[in-house]
Structures are given as structure tokens and as C-alpha cells.
Write an enzyme that holds these catalytic residues in place. Structure first.
Site, PDB file in Angstrom:
ATOM      1  N   HIS A   1      24.005  36.326 -16.945  1.00  0.00           N
ATOM      2  CA  HIS A   1      24.209  37.678 -17.468  1.00  0.00           C
ATOM      3  C   HIS A   1      24.103  37.701 -18.987  1.00  0.00           C
ATOM      4  O   HIS A   1      23.710  38.704 -19.570  1.00  0.00           O
ATOM      5  CB  HIS A   1      25.528  38.263 -16.948  1.00  0.00           C
TER       6      HIS A   1
ATOM      7  N   GLU B   1      21.692  46.892 -13.931  1.00  0.00           N
ATOM      8  CA  GLU B   1      22.433  45.635 -14.106  1.00  0.00           C
ATOM      9  C   GLU B   1      21.452  44.473 -14.217  1.00  0.00           C
ATOM     10  O   GLU B   1      20.892  44.002 -13.204  1.00  0.00           O
ATOM     11  CB  GLU B   1      23.402  45.372 -12.942  1.00  0.00           C
TER      12      GLU B   1
ATOM     13  N   ASP C   1      22.138  58.813   0.325  1.00  0.00           N
ATOM     14  CA  ASP C   1      23.275  59.483  -0.299  1.00  0.00           C
ATOM     15  C   ASP C   1      24.135  58.407  -0.977  1.00  0.00           C
ATOM     16  O   ASP C   1      24.825  57.631  -0.312  1.00  0.00           O
ATOM     17  CB  ASP C   1      24.088  60.229   0.773  1.00  0.00           C
TER      18      ASP C   1
ATOM     19  N   LYS D   1      32.506  58.626   2.835  1.00  0.00           N
ATOM     20  CA  LYS D   1      32.653  58.457   1.385  1.00  0.00           C
ATOM     21  C   LYS D   1      34.057  58.025   0.945  1.00  0.00           C
ATOM     22  O   LYS D   1      34.508  58.409  -0.129  1.00  0.00           O
ATOM     23  CB  LYS D   1      32.196  59.735   0.657  1.00  0.00           C
TER      24      LYS D   1
HETATM   25  C1  LIG Z   1      19.457  34.789 -12.703  1.00  0.00           C
HETATM   26  C2  LIG Z   1      19.307  33.537 -11.861  1.00  0.00           C
HETATM   27  C3  LIG Z   1      18.579  33.906 -10.525  1.00  0.00           C
HETATM   28  C4  LIG Z   1      18.496  32.518 -12.597  1.00  0.00           C
HETATM   29  O1  LIG Z   1      18.479  31.334 -11.868  1.00  0.00           O
HETATM   30  P1  LIG Z   1      17.655  30.029 -12.313  1.00  0.00           P
HETATM   31  O2  LIG Z   1      17.755  29.065 -11.202  1.00  0.00           O
HETATM   32  O3  LIG Z   1      18.050  29.636 -13.666  1.00  0.00           O
HETATM   33  O4  LIG Z   1      16.225  30.593 -12.403  1.00  0.00           O
HETATM   34  P2  LIG Z   1      14.861  29.837 -12.418  1.00  0.00           P
HETATM   35  O5  LIG Z   1      14.183  30.282 -13.658  1.00  0.00           O
HETATM   36  O6  LIG Z   1      15.018  28.376 -12.165  1.00  0.00           O
HETATM   37  O7  LIG Z   1      14.141  30.486 -11.131  1.00  0.00           O
HETATM   38  C5  LIG Z   1      14.631  30.326  -9.803  1.00  0.00           C
HETATM   39  C6  LIG Z   1      14.262  31.571  -9.018  1.00  0.00           C
HETATM   40  O8  LIG Z   1      15.122  32.661  -9.397  1.00  0.00           O
HETATM   41  C7  LIG Z   1      14.354  33.883  -9.414  1.00  0.00           C
HETATM   42  N1  LIG Z   1      14.334  34.391 -10.805  1.00  0.00           N
HETATM   43  C8  LIG Z   1      14.781  33.751 -11.909  1.00  0.00           C
HETATM   44  N2  LIG Z   1      14.626  34.527 -12.998  1.00  0.00           N
HETATM   45  C9  LIG Z   1      14.068  35.669 -12.590  1.00  0.00           C
HETATM   46  C10 LIG Z   1      13.667  36.852 -13.253  1.00  0.00           C
HETATM   47  N3  LIG Z   1      13.828  37.009 -14.569  1.00  0.00           N
HETATM   48  N4  LIG Z   1      13.130  37.822 -12.523  1.00  0.00           N
HETATM   49  C11 LIG Z   1      12.966  37.688 -11.201  1.00  0.00           C
HETATM   50  N5  LIG Z   1      13.319  36.581 -10.512  1.00  0.00           N
HETATM   51  C12 LIG Z   1      13.875  35.585 -11.190  1.00  0.00           C
HETATM   52  C13 LIG Z   1      12.986  33.526  -8.898  1.00  0.00           C
HETATM   53  O9  LIG Z   1      12.948  33.668  -7.500  1.00  0.00           O
HETATM   54  C14 LIG Z   1      12.861  32.074  -9.281  1.00  0.00           C
HETATM   55  O10 LIG Z   1      11.956  31.359  -8.478  1.00  0.00           O
HETATM   56  P3  LIG Z   1      10.362  31.392  -8.822  1.00  0.00           P
HETATM   57  O11 LIG Z   1       9.907  32.742  -8.378  1.00  0.00           O
HETATM   58  O12 LIG Z   1      10.212  31.214 -10.301  1.00  0.00           O
HETATM   59  O13 LIG Z   1       9.795  30.279  -8.003  1.00  0.00           O
HETATM   60  C15 LIG Z   1      20.676  32.900 -11.500  1.00  0.00           C
HETATM   61  O14 LIG Z   1      21.307  32.420 -12.670  1.00  0.00           O
HETATM   62  C16 LIG Z   1      21.623  33.845 -10.822  1.00  0.00           C
HETATM   63  O15 LIG Z   1      21.386  34.264  -9.690  1.00  0.00           O
HETATM   64  N6  LIG Z   1      22.754  34.174 -11.435  1.00  0.00           N
HETATM   65  C17 LIG Z   1      23.717  35.094 -10.840  1.00  0.00           C
HETATM   66  C18 LIG Z   1      23.387  36.514 -11.154  1.00  0.00           C
HETATM   67  C19 LIG Z   1      23.916  37.465 -10.106  1.00  0.00           C
HETATM   68  O16 LIG Z   1      23.976  37.189  -8.935  1.00  0.00           O
HETATM   69  N7  LIG Z   1      24.233  38.629 -10.545  1.00  0.00           N
HETATM   70  C20 LIG Z   1      24.586  39.654  -9.583  1.00  0.00           C
HETATM   71  C21 LIG Z   1      25.505  40.554 -10.107  1.00  0.00           C
HETATM   72  S1  LIG Z   1      27.115  39.916 -10.169  1.00  0.00           S
HETATM   73  C22 LIG Z   1      28.113  41.284  -9.943  1.00  0.00           C
HETATM   74  O17 LIG Z   1      27.762  42.367 -10.350  1.00  0.00           O
HETATM   75  C23 LIG Z   1      29.208  41.168  -8.976  1.00  0.00           C
HETATM   76  C24 LIG Z   1      30.414  40.318  -9.252  1.00  0.00           C
HETATM   77  C25 LIG Z   1      30.016  38.885  -9.655  1.00  0.00           C
HETATM   78  O18 LIG Z   1      31.255  40.875 -10.248  1.00  0.00           O
HETATM   79  C26 LIG Z   1      31.135  40.347  -7.899  1.00  0.00           C
HETATM   80  C27 LIG Z   1      32.167  39.284  -7.727  1.00  0.00           C
HETATM   81  O19 LIG Z   1      33.309  39.475  -8.195  1.00  0.00           O
HETATM   82  O20 LIG Z   1      31.842  38.286  -7.095  1.00  0.00           O
HETATM   83  N1  LIG Z   2      26.922  68.540   5.565  1.00  0.00           N
HETATM   84  C1  LIG Z   2      27.754  67.621   5.186  1.00  0.00           C
HETATM   85  O1  LIG Z   2      28.949  67.655   5.486  1.00  0.00           O
HETATM   86  C2  LIG Z   2      27.262  66.477   4.401  1.00  0.00           C
HETATM   87  C3  LIG Z   2      25.958  66.417   3.992  1.00  0.00           C
HETATM   88  N2  LIG Z   2      25.488  65.346   3.303  1.00  0.00           N
HETATM   89  C4  LIG Z   2      24.084  65.394   2.915  1.00  0.00           C
HETATM   90  O2  LIG Z   2      23.335  65.508   4.115  1.00  0.00           O
HETATM   91  C5  LIG Z   2      22.025  65.034   3.893  1.00  0.00           C
HETATM   92  C6  LIG Z   2      21.665  64.117   5.001  1.00  0.00           C
HETATM   93  O3  LIG Z   2      21.840  64.792   6.225  1.00  0.00           O
HETATM   94  P1  LIG Z   2      20.772  64.583   7.353  1.00  0.00           P
HETATM   95  O4  LIG Z   2      21.274  65.318   8.541  1.00  0.00           O
HETATM   96  O5  LIG Z   2      20.469  63.139   7.500  1.00  0.00           O
HETATM   97  O6  LIG Z   2      19.440  65.151   6.740  1.00  0.00           O
HETATM   98  P2  LIG Z   2      18.867  66.625   6.545  1.00  0.00           P
HETATM   99  O7  LIG Z   2      19.854  67.677   6.763  1.00  0.00           O
HETATM  100  O8  LIG Z   2      18.136  66.605   5.249  1.00  0.00           O
HETATM  101  O9  LIG Z   2      17.807  66.784   7.705  1.00  0.00           O
HETATM  102  C7  LIG Z   2      17.462  65.961   8.702  1.00  0.00           C
HETATM  103  C8  LIG Z   2      16.690  66.819   9.687  1.00  0.00           C
HETATM  104  O10 LIG Z   2      15.382  66.308   9.844  1.00  0.00           O
HETATM  105  C9  LIG Z   2      14.892  66.666  11.110  1.00  0.00           C
HETATM  106  N3  LIG Z   2      14.064  65.549  11.627  1.00  0.00           N
HETATM  107  C10 LIG Z   2      12.717  65.537  11.671  1.00  0.00           C
HETATM  108  N4  LIG Z   2      12.276  64.373  12.161  1.00  0.00           N
HETATM  109  C11 LIG Z   2      13.357  63.621  12.447  1.00  0.00           C
HETATM  110  C12 LIG Z   2      13.547  62.318  12.966  1.00  0.00           C
HETATM  111  N5  LIG Z   2      12.522  61.516  13.301  1.00  0.00           N
HETATM  112  N6  LIG Z   2      14.801  61.861  13.130  1.00  0.00           N
HETATM  113  C13 LIG Z   2      15.862  62.618  12.790  1.00  0.00           C
HETATM  114  N7  LIG Z   2      15.748  63.859  12.302  1.00  0.00           N
HETATM  115  C14 LIG Z   2      14.492  64.374  12.120  1.00  0.00           C
HETATM  116  C15 LIG Z   2      16.107  66.914  12.003  1.00  0.00           C
HETATM  117  O11 LIG Z   2      15.984  68.172  12.594  1.00  0.00           O
HETATM  118  P3  LIG Z   2      16.707  68.490  13.998  1.00  0.00           P
HETATM  119  O12 LIG Z   2      18.168  68.494  13.705  1.00  0.00           O
HETATM  120  O13 LIG Z   2      16.203  69.824  14.392  1.00  0.00           O
HETATM  121  O14 LIG Z   2      16.356  67.406  14.954  1.00  0.00           O
HETATM  122  C16 LIG Z   2      17.277  66.762  11.060  1.00  0.00           C
HETATM  123  O15 LIG Z   2      18.277  67.717  11.253  1.00  0.00           O
HETATM  124  C17 LIG Z   2      22.028  64.336   2.564  1.00  0.00           C
HETATM  125  O16 LIG Z   2      21.427  65.168   1.590  1.00  0.00           O
HETATM  126  C18 LIG Z   2      23.503  64.165   2.267  1.00  0.00           C
HETATM  127  O17 LIG Z   2      23.740  64.089   0.902  1.00  0.00           O
HETATM  128  C19 LIG Z   2      26.296  64.275   3.046  1.00  0.00           C
HETATM  129  C20 LIG Z   2      27.597  64.274   3.439  1.00  0.00           C
HETATM  130  C21 LIG Z   2      28.207  65.401   4.051  1.00  0.00           C
END
Ligand SMILES: CC(C)(COP(=O)([O-])OP(=O)([O-])OC[C@H]1O[C@@H](n2cnc3c(N)ncnc32)[C@H](O)[C@@H]1OP(=O)([O-])[O-])[C@@H](O)C(=O)NCCC(=O)NCCSC(=O)C[C@@](C)(O)CC(=O)[O-]
Ligand SMILES: NC(=O)C1=CN([C@@H]2O[C@H](COP(=O)(O)OP(=O)(O)OC[C@H]3O[C@@H](n4cnc5c(N)ncnc54)[C@H](OP(=O)(O)O)[C@@H]3O)[C@@H](O)[C@H]2O)C=CC1
Length: 399
Positions: A390, A91, A295, A221
């Protein structure tokens, strides 16, 4: 329909190597569909490391561009300092959005962030004869909690059973077991541990018949109220006080942004009966989840939450509340080469010392990044620059 004598999922056995098996599957698919798969096969992943753990019938990998937003100043209990946040997305304008939010927050002194609760859940469903039996069963579960805990913890080194939350409807009982899971998101871990509990129950309390190991009260989920209220994974709040003069540089006041938050995120979401009173938590959660091997299906409940704002004399107070953020730094897809690098960028790859601290640090970083994205989109809507941004950054050119 194409019939094969050998099944696709048997290729690993035949070739003795997952990379060769994937190549053979691609060749098969190319032959039967006529589609060239020249890109899906190009990957840095040694497929032998993922078969039997992350994927079946593997044919390769897809790639998604990754950008960074930052530096973002975070002041958490675990995450402290400046962070560059990896975001995998297609996006256009999303990374720029979080980047601008990070800049504004950092200029204003950073985010403060707290993990309020930590627990992964699995809720098996049992059926009894009547509500009387159901109540007896729940009493038995409370009385035998220490035994159930021992049984569950015999299956895992890191998982600890913290609590059981029972729910009764008619003659049905859901037992929502809550575990701490160290640095793992924990879904596999707690499912295996809960299975051991269910087997123990079937021996000791045979009147309780297991209907399903997951009874949908976990909740995994699906958008839902129970995680929103009781929490699942990490329950996190990130907040910041945005300086008035920093906002004024963008031609808006704290009051303007606050009004948009109330009218859009609170009233608009109430009208829509959303499970989120926010603008786009899901954007940031999904992009970080993809980049770091989480996940992705758990974006559903991980991106539920509320954005609050309050105009103050000094500026705009803003916070994000994420009740059900399900993240880990070990397990799942976190060990894949590119995902691991993204976690390394944040200083949270692998197990923490002590265990659990990397996942907590990661949760603080994710919530802070969500705050940056949320603040910026509110600002963008206040300035009415959503469409123009956008148009400039997120539109297919000449297609
Ligand atoms: C796009 C901006 C940030 C421009 O904003 P701007 O103020 O025109 O940008 P600018 O050129 O003046 O720069 C300001 C700062 O923006 C950043 N920036 C600016 N351009 C860039 C770039 N190319 N790459 C990386 N960073 C950038 C950067 O931090 C920059 O500061 P600087 O570093 O230059 O000092 C602004 O217009 C904006 O935020 N627009 C909104 C976009 C947005 O939030 N999209 C998210 C997705 S929306 C969505 O999917 C969900 C939605 C909306 O449907 C959910 C809902 O219903 O609400
Ligand atoms: N089974 C299900 O119903 C579902 C499974 N999943 C999937 O499960 C996965 C995630 O499960 P998750 O249990 O997190 O991971 P994993 O099953 O991949 O394994 C995690 C294992 O790592 C070991 N481990 C080693 N070091 C650490 C530590 N510091 N802290 C915690 N555990 C450690 C643990 O062993 P020990 O247990 O011996 O301590 C633990 O069981 C994902 O792939 C996800 O997509 C998602 C939804 C449902």
C-alpha cells in the site's frame, strides 16, 4: 438558504429534456454555491435514459477508475473458462491483489464454484391482537399459499414465489417471502409482488394489520444473521486447491497461510463478533458492484461470509462461502453504458437464455473473484507485505 420559485425536481418538465435539466441544475448550483461543476457534467450517459428509473434531481455523473484482474480460470455450472474481472475502485493495490490471486488460482487449475440457493426476499410485518391470532394468521397463510402465489405472480413475468418463512414475536408476524427473480437482482420486482400480496391479505384476513411492507426481516442493506443462515439472493461457494509449489514460489507453505486464516479470519472475527469470517470480501464485492451497476448499498450483506482453509499434502484447500450475494444482469444500473460493457466483458449482459442463467453465471464469477482476492490477502499477510504494497501502490503522492 436559497429559495426558488421553481423546484429543482421540476426542471425536466420545464426543459423537456433531462440533459438540459441537469445543465440548468448545475448552473443553479454554481450560482448559489460558487463551486464550479465542470467535471460532474461530463458523462457518456444520456440522462434521459436514467431519469424516472435510476435517479432524481440529476446533475451528472461521477467517474471511478476501473481495472481488470485476470485471467481467472473458473469451472462453474454456468461460468466456464478464463475471465477478466472489472473492478472499479480507488484503493491502490486492490486490483493488483485480486490479479495475483487470480494468477495463483489459475496456475493451480482454477476455481470450482456452485450456487447452492437462489431467492430474493421481502418480509412485510403484520400486527394482530394476540399470539393466538398471530398463529391463526400464519396457518391461514400456509393454507392459502397457492392463492398468494397467484396474486404475487400476476405482477411480474419473471418473478416466482417459492416459499414463505414466517416469524412470530408477541402479536407480530413477519412473512419472509422468497422469490426467484430470473436475471434481475429483484428488489423492485419482489417489493411490487409483495405489495399485491399485502393488499390481498388486507381483504381476506383484515385482522392482520400491515405495519410496514418491509419489516426488516428481508434483510435489505443491513448486516444481519437471518440472510447469513437462510440465504438471500444467491448463496454461493467457490473453492480451489492451490498447489504447494505455487505457494512455495512466494516463500510460504499451505500450513502458514492456513494458520493466518484460522487465527485472523476465524479467531479474530469471533473476538470482534463480525458478521464475516473473512479478510476483505467487501473489497471485491464493492468494486465489482460499482463496475457492473449493482445496488452498491447491498454490499453490506452481500459481503458477509466465511473463508475456510485446509492444508493438504498437495497444497492449500481454500473456499469462500457467500450466503447473501445479491446480483443481477438486468434492471437497476446494469443497463448504463459503462456498466453494461463491464457485464459484456464477462459475457453476462442482459437476460440469459433461459432466463436466470446470466445472473447465476455472474454470481459464480463474483464468488470466484472474491476467492482470488481472499487468497491473495491471506498470502500477503502471511508474507507481511500489506503495508509495503500500500505504501508503493496506494498512497497519495505529494499531497
Ligand atoms: C501488491 C502485491 C500483489 C504485489 O505483490 P508482489 O509479489 O510484490 O508482486 P510481483 O511484482 O512479484 O508480481 C506478482 C503478481 O502480482 C500481480 N501484480 C503485482 N503488481 C501488480 C500491478 N501493479 N498491477 C497488477 N497486478 C500486479 C501480478 O499478477 C503479478 O504477476 P505477473 O502478472 O507479473 O506474472 C502484493 O504485495 C499484495 O497483494 N499485497 C496486498 C495488497 C492487498 O491485498 N490489498 C487489498 C486491500 S487490503 C484492505 O483493504 C482490507 C484490510 C487489509 O484492511 C482487511 C483486513 O483487515 O484484513
Ligand atoms: N423497491 C424497493 O424496495 C427497492 C428497490 N431497489 C432498487 O431496485 C432495483 C433492482 O430491482 P429489480 O427488480 O432487480 O430491477 P428493475 O425493477 O430495474 O427491473 C427488473 C425487471 O426486468 C424485467 N426483466 C426482463 N427480462 C428479465 C429477466 N431475464 N429476468 C428477470 N427480469 C427480467 C422484469 O420484468 P417482469 O417483472 O415483468 O418479469 C423485472 O421486473 C435497483 O435499482 C435497486 O436499487 C433496491 C432496494 C429496495
Amino acid at each position: 438558504m436559497f429559495l426558488m420559485e421553481v423546484k429543482l425536481h421540476e426542471f425536466e418538465k420545464i426543459y423537456g429534456d433531462a440533459n438540459k435539466a441537469a445543465e440548468a441544475r448545475r448552473q443553479f448550483l454554481e450560482r448559489v454555491t460558487g463551486v464550479k461543476l465542470e467535471n460532474i457534467g461530463k458523462t457518456t450517459i444520456d440522462l434521459n435514459t436514467v431519469v424516472g428509473k435510476n435517479i432524481e434531481n440529476v446533475i451528472g455523473a461521477v467517474q471511478i477508475p476501473v481495472g481488470v484482474a485476470g485471467p481467472l480460470l473458473i469451472k462453474g455450472d454456468y461460468a466456464n473458462g478464463y475471465f477478466y474481472i472489472p473492478l472499479a475502485t480507488t484503493e491502490g493495490a486492490l486490483v493488483a491483489s485480486v490479479n495475483r490471486g487470480a494468477k495463483i488460482i489459475t496456475e493451480s487449475g482454477g476455481t470450482r464454484v456452485k450456487v447452492l440457493k437462489d431467492g430474493m426476499t421481502r418480509a412485510p410485518l403484520f400486527k394482530l391482537q394476540s399470539v393466538i391470532e398471530a398463529i391463526k394468521f400464519v396457518e391461514w397463510v400456509y393454507q392459502h399459499f397457492d392463492e398468494l402465489k397467484k396474486v404475487a405472480e400476476s405482477t411480474t413475468k419473471h418473478g416466482k414465489l417459492k416459499e414463505v418463512q414466517p416469524f412470530i414475536v408477541g402479536n407480530y408476524v413477519w412473512l419472509r417471502f422468497v422469490f426467484s427473480t430470473g436475471d434481475a437482482m429483484g428488489m423492485n420486482m419482489v417489493t411490487i409482488a409483495t405489495d399485491a400480496i399485502a393488499k390481498y391479505i388486507s381483504e381476506k384476513f383484515p385482522e392482520a394489520k400491515l405495519v410496514a411492507l418491509s419489516g426488516n426481516m428481508c434483510v435489505d442493506k443491513k448486516a444481519n444473521a437471518v440472510n447469513f443462515i437462510l440465504g438471500r439472493g444467491k448463496t454461493v461457494i467457490a473453492e480451489a486447491l492451490i498447489k504447494r509449489d505455487v505457494l512455495e514460489k512466494f516463500g510460504v507453505s499451505p500450513e502458514d497461510v492456513h494458520n493466518v486464516n484460522v487465527e485472523k479470519n476465524l479467531i479474530g472475527s469471533a473476538l470482534a463478533h463480525s458478521y464475516g469470517f473473512n479478510a476483505h470480501f467487501a473489497n471485491i464485492i464493492a468494486a465489482i458492484f460499482i463496475a457492473t451497476g449493482q445496488d452498491v448499498a447491498q454490499v453490506v450483506e452481500s459481503s458477509m461470509g466465511i473463508t475456510t482453509t485446509e492444508p493438504r499434502e498437495e497444497g492449500l484447500y481454500i473456499s469462500v462461502f457467500l450466503p447473501s450475494l445479491e446480483v443481477g444482469t438486468v434492471g437497476g444500473g446494469t443497463g448504463l453504458p459503462t456498466q453494461r460493457e463491464a457485464l459484456e466483458l464477462l459475457g453476462v449482459a442482459g437476460p440469459g437464455n433461459p432466463p436466470g442463467t446470466n445472473a447465476l453465471k455472474f454470481a459464480e464469477i463474483v464468488a470466484s473473484a472474491v476467492l482470488a482476492g481472499e487468497l491473495n490477502l491471506l498470502l500477503a499477510l502471511t508474507r507481511n507485505e500489506l503495508a509495503s504494497a500500500h505504501q508503493r501502490l496506494g498512497r497519495a503522492k505529494g499531497t
